[in-house]
Design a protein around this motif. Structure first.
Motif, PDB file in Angstrom:
ATOM      1  N   LEU A 349      -6.828 -51.454 -16.917  1.00 61.70           N
ATOM      2  CA  LEU A 349      -6.440 -50.860 -15.986  1.00 61.70           C
ATOM      3  C   LEU A 349      -5.544 -51.989 -14.975  1.00 61.70           C
ATOM      4  N   ASP A 350      -4.291 -51.693 -14.798  1.00 56.36           N
ATOM      5  CA  ASP A 350      -3.584 -52.628 -13.712  1.00 56.36           C
ATOM      6  C   ASP A 350      -3.777 -52.281 -12.324  1.00 56.36           C
ATOM      7  N   PRO A 351      -3.975 -53.138 -11.459  1.00 57.87           N
ATOM      8  CA  PRO A 351      -4.268 -52.933 -10.016  1.00 57.87           C
ATOM      9  C   PRO A 351      -2.832 -52.172  -9.447  1.00 57.87           C
ATOM     10  N   ILE A 352      -3.237 -51.337  -8.436  1.00 55.78           N
ATOM     11  CA  ILE A 352      -2.304 -50.632  -7.757  1.00 55.78           C
ATOM     12  C   ILE A 352      -1.288 -51.522  -7.131  1.00 55.78           C
ATOM     13  N   GLY A 353      -0.067 -51.161  -7.014  1.00 54.08           N
ATOM     14  CA  GLY A 353       0.934 -51.913  -6.280  1.00 54.08           C
ATOM     15  C   GLY A 353       1.458 -53.133  -7.102  1.00 54.08           C
ATOM     16  N   MET A 354       0.869 -53.692  -8.411  1.00 54.86           N
ATOM     17  CA  MET A 354       0.996 -54.845  -8.993  1.00 54.86           C
ATOM     18  C   MET A 354       2.464 -54.586  -9.680  1.00 54.86           C
ATOM     19  N   GLU A 355       3.775 -55.300  -9.657  1.00 52.07           N
ATOM     20  CA  GLU A 355       4.798 -55.036  -9.833  1.00 52.07           C
ATOM     21  C   GLU A 355       5.490 -53.734  -9.471  1.00 52.07           C
ATOM     22  N   ASN A 356       5.109 -53.008  -8.091  1.00 53.58           N
ATOM     23  CA  ASN A 356       5.375 -51.850  -7.739  1.00 53.58           C
ATOM     24  C   ASN A 356       5.026 -50.673  -8.436  1.00 53.58           C
ATOM     25  N   LYS A 357       3.829 -50.727  -9.210  1.00 52.77           N
ATOM     26  CA  LYS A 357       3.547 -49.752  -9.977  1.00 52.77           C
ATOM     27  C   LYS A 357       2.814 -48.470  -9.170  1.00 52.77           C
ATOM     28  N   LEU A 358       2.970 -47.291  -9.431  1.00 53.20           N
ATOM     29  CA  LEU A 358       2.550 -46.282  -8.766  1.00 53.20           C
ATOM     30  C   LEU A 358       1.225 -45.583  -9.292  1.00 53.20           C
ATOM     31  N   ALA A 359       0.279 -45.026  -8.747  1.00 52.39           N
ATOM     32  CA  ALA A 359      -0.733 -44.520  -9.434  1.00 52.39           C
ATOM     33  C   ALA A 359      -0.781 -42.707  -9.218  1.00 52.39           C
ATOM     34  N   ILE A 387      -4.902 -40.763 -18.354  1.00 54.03           N
ATOM     35  CA  ILE A 387      -4.453 -42.082 -17.829  1.00 54.03           C
ATOM     36  C   ILE A 387      -2.793 -42.011 -17.289  1.00 54.03           C
ATOM     37  N   SER A 388      -2.694 -42.569 -16.356  1.00 54.84           N
ATOM     38  CA  SER A 388      -1.275 -42.620 -15.706  1.00 54.84           C
ATOM     39  C   SER A 388      -0.511 -43.164 -16.507  1.00 54.84           C
ATOM     40  N   LEU A 429     -18.057 -28.115 -11.182  1.00 56.12           N
ATOM     41  CA  LEU A 429     -17.373 -29.091 -12.079  1.00 56.12           C
ATOM     42  C   LEU A 429     -17.117 -30.512 -11.331  1.00 56.12           C
ATOM     43  N   ALA A 430     -16.959 -31.475 -12.021  1.00 55.10           N
ATOM     44  CA  ALA A 430     -16.768 -32.879 -11.521  1.00 55.10           C
ATOM     45  C   ALA A 430     -15.939 -33.582 -12.104  1.00 55.10           C
ATOM     46  N   MET A 431     -14.833 -34.473 -11.506  1.00 61.91           N
ATOM     47  CA  MET A 431     -13.936 -35.585 -12.191  1.00 61.91           C
ATOM     48  C   MET A 431     -14.007 -36.796 -11.393  1.00 61.91           C
ATOM     49  N   THR A 432     -13.843 -37.947 -12.130  1.00 62.87           N
ATOM     50  CA  THR A 432     -13.958 -39.090 -11.443  1.00 62.87           C
ATOM     51  C   THR A 432     -12.686 -39.958 -11.662  1.00 62.87           C
ATOM     52  N   LEU A 433     -12.256 -40.581 -10.441  1.00 60.60           N
ATOM     53  CA  LEU A 433     -10.980 -41.403 -10.568  1.00 60.60           C
ATOM     54  C   LEU A 433     -11.239 -42.827 -10.654  1.00 60.60           C
ATOM     55  N   TYR A 434     -10.715 -43.427 -11.425  1.00 56.58           N
ATOM     56  CA  TYR A 434     -10.846 -45.086 -11.400  1.00 56.58           C
ATOM     57  C   TYR A 434      -9.354 -45.664 -11.244  1.00 56.58           C
ATOM     58  N   PHE A 435      -9.620 -46.560 -10.535  1.00 57.80           N
ATOM     59  CA  PHE A 435      -8.345 -47.242 -10.129  1.00 57.80           C
ATOM     60  C   PHE A 435      -8.901 -48.654  -9.593  1.00 57.80           C
ATOM     61  N   LYS A 436      -7.862 -49.619  -9.349  1.00 55.72           N
ATOM     62  CA  LYS A 436      -8.265 -51.055  -9.000  1.00 55.72           C
ATOM     63  C   LYS A 436      -7.252 -51.529  -7.698  1.00 55.72           C
ATOM     64  N   VAL A 437      -7.901 -52.177  -6.935  1.00 56.75           N
ATOM     65  CA  VAL A 437      -7.219 -52.773  -5.639  1.00 56.75           C
ATOM     66  C   VAL A 437      -7.320 -53.991  -5.463  1.00 56.75           C
ATOM     67  N   VAL A 438      -6.459 -54.925  -5.187  1.00 52.08           N
ATOM     68  CA  VAL A 438      -6.648 -56.467  -5.235  1.00 52.08           C
ATOM     69  C   VAL A 438      -6.027 -56.878  -3.686  1.00 52.08           C
ATOM     70  N   ASP A 439      -5.736 -56.100  -2.677  1.00 50.57           N
ATOM     71  CA  ASP A 439      -5.581 -56.526  -1.524  1.00 50.57           C
ATOM     72  C   ASP A 439      -6.618 -55.947  -0.296  1.00 50.57           C
ATOM     73  N   THR A 440      -6.462 -56.252   0.967  1.00 50.23           N
ATOM     74  CA  THR A 440      -7.146 -56.066   1.883  1.00 50.23           C
ATOM     75  C   THR A 440      -6.149 -55.696   3.001  1.00 50.23           C
ATOM     76  N   SER A 441      -4.870 -55.791   2.943  1.00 53.15           N
ATOM     77  CA  SER A 441      -3.868 -55.661   3.978  1.00 53.15           C
ATOM     78  C   SER A 441      -3.338 -54.146   4.042  1.00 53.15           C
ATOM     79  N   ASN A 442      -2.975 -53.472   3.076  1.00 53.83           N
ATOM     80  CA  ASN A 442      -2.422 -52.550   2.743  1.00 53.83           C
ATOM     81  C   ASN A 442      -3.396 -51.300   3.066  1.00 53.83           C
TER      82      ASN A 442
END
Length: 540
Positions: A349-359, A387-388, A429-442
């Protein structure tokens, strides 16, 4: 601070043991996964793409050996060393992938290749996205005039009788110059780049490295061995004599040229410096992995190491060399194996925001990796996975279904929505979302566009990163095109306005998970259906 590769990586550091508890070195492994979009074209047939996902798996293995019997050599006239025992002389290292059916793994690169004196292994992976624009204008305006006037005169006279002479010389010159110029210039430029690189290197003195790819296991294998002062790889002939101090070692017959390097009738010389003290060895391999839709994306990488020791000592005014007859398979301290299991899609998975990618995920059937299927009464529902398209968000069905479900229980995908049907037997029912964040400012928020079908409403219990003590409960009691905010629910995952009572931060650096449980509001219901059109994690 973290390395750019870390969001895609999994590493492990372990102590290598020989036998039951003899620590002889360290093992460091790192696995990095990137999603690979195959856009190669062979012809018209390439229009129809195979239903499979592809990944590049980069494996790095560093093995460090330590010889506890090694000594610091000092100049000593009374040195009586007569044996060097159980030093590392040879080892074999294997990479292998244990994967379920439906997964094809092909080796596309490995290092080091076969070398026998000095080896340097390095790898660099770079991705760059850039834009450069510039403009330049240059003009010159000028005029130049020049005028020069000159004259000269010369007079001379001579007297023959007196043998004498006289001369007069005069010159005049004047010059006038005028010059004017003007230059105007302007330039503008802009650039943007994103680089990812890594490298690993080693040097081997008096050792050799031999690599090959096993076509049956489709995995690279390496043999490392001492070649000087005696060759532990080539010299395998034995006279059958066992080493009294190590029964697993047999005496090796050496040619005179090698034996003379160990003993010159005066002194017994040590093995190579790497064998005497120990050293690091680095191996790298890259696999192209193809996974059919519906196949589990968990694979296991096994790092197998076979280890040989050697000894040499004085015997009857000659040198006797011994090497292990059978290798010892090294183990990881505290574990029975050196295997590591990784999940390809999550690591890639690519981190959110890398190269302005949306999730953002819109639940369209063709975008599912595994298409959901409701229970038919005899078989349990099929858990979905999607997967997005920007490879930033993974959603999968994590419901613990009962063995026997009602007809229609579970998720199903229509043309534009994901439907969740609750029944008397399957009440949640249940579903789980997985994503990556690499900043603490946004700041980030979870947005869900959803509604209920006619009947009872649903209760959503949202847990971020398994923090059940701070779970979020929301109720959905509006049908499509009813209620406020256009059927969109927003939950702040990180809101850093310290003056607000809504201040929150549920996120962490790296991988994050959001678990959503879907239940009916009423305990006694006959119809309960919930629909989701789209879901996203967005910067706000």
């Amino acid at each position: 601070m973290f390395r750019k590769n870390d969001p895609y990586s999994c590493s492990r550091s372990s102590i290598l043991v020989q036998g039951s508890d003899t620590e002889i070195g360290n093992l460091f492994t790192e696995y990095r996964v990137s999603s690979y979009d195959d856009v190669q074209v062979s012809g018209e047939a390439s229009i129809k793409k195979a239903k499979s996902r592809k990944f590049l798996l980069h494996c790095t293995q560093r093995i460090s050996f330590y010889n506890s019997n090694g000594t610091i050599l000092q100049v000593d006239e009374n040195d009586k060393t007569n044996a060097y025992e159980n030093y590392p002389a040879l080892f074999q290292a294997f990479f292998s992938i244990d994967a379920p059916g439906g997964i094809d793994a092909q080796v596309v690169e490995y290092s080091p290749k076969t070398v026998n004196t000095q080896i340097q292994s390095s790898g660099t992976n770079t991705t760059s996205a850039g834009e450069t624009s510039g403009s330049s204008q240059n003009s010159t305006v000028g005029s130049s005039t020049s005028e020069t006037n000159s004259y000269s005169a010369s007079i001379s006279a001579g007297f023959t009788e007196m043998n004498d002479s006289a001369s007069i010389n005069r010159e005049h010159s004047s010059s006038f110059s005028s010059e004017k110029s003007q230059t105007v210039g302007s330039e503008a430029s802009r650039s943007k780049s994103n680089d990812i690189s890594d490298s690993a290197s080693m040097s081997i003195k008096d050792w050799g490295a031999y690599a090959y790819v096993d076509p049956h296991a489709n995995s690279p294998k390496w043999i490392f061995g001492q070649e000087y002062p005696w060759d532990a790889i080539v010299c395998n002939k034995t006279d059958g004599t066992h080493n009294d101090k190590n029964p697993n070692q047999l005496r090796i017959l050496l040619p005179y040229s090698m034996a003379s390097r160990l003993y010159d009738s005066h002194s017994l010389y040590p093995p190579s410096q790497l064998s005497l003290f120990g050293s690091d060895f680095v191996m790298k391999a890259v696999w192209l992995i193809s996974i059919d839709d519906g196949t589990s994306e968990e694979i296991t990488i096994d790092n197998t190491i076979f280890y040989y020791t050697a000894s040499h000592a004085l015997a009857d005014n000659a040198v006797a060399v011994y090497r292990d007859q059978f290798p010892v398979q090294l183990k990881v301290k505290g574990s029975d194996s050196s295997k590591t299991t990784i999940h390809l899609s999550i690591l890639a998975l690519d981190p959110i925001g890398m190269e302005n990618k949306l999730a953002v995920i819109g639940f369209i059937p063709k975008n599912f990796v595994i298409l959901p299927q409701q229970s038919d009464g005899n078989n349990p529902p099929i858990a979905f996975k999607t997967i997005s398209q920007t490879n930033t968000l993974l959603i999968q069905d994590t419901t613990q279904y009962p063995e026997k479900c009602d007809i229609g229980a579970g998720f199903c995908a229509a043309e534009t929505v994901l439907s969740a049907n609750l029944t008397k037997v399957c009440q949640s029912l249940a579903m789980t979302l997985y994503f990556k964040v690499v900043d603490t400012s946004n700041d980030y928020a979870l947005l869900i566009k959803h509604w209920k079908k006619p009947g009872t409403g649903v209760r959503l219990t949202i847990v971020v990163n398994e923090d059940t003590a701070n779970s979020i409960v929301k109720y959905v009691d509006s049908e499509e095109a009813e209620g406020g905010e256009n059927n969109v629910l927003r939950i702040d995952l990180r809101y850093q306005n310290f003056s607000s009572i809504d201040y929150s931060d549920f996120l962490q650096l790296g991988l994050n998970a959001i678990h959503i449980t879907i239940e009916a509001i009423e305990s006694d219901f006959s119809i309960c259906c919930y629909e989701i059109r789209a879901l996203s994690i967005e910067k706000v």
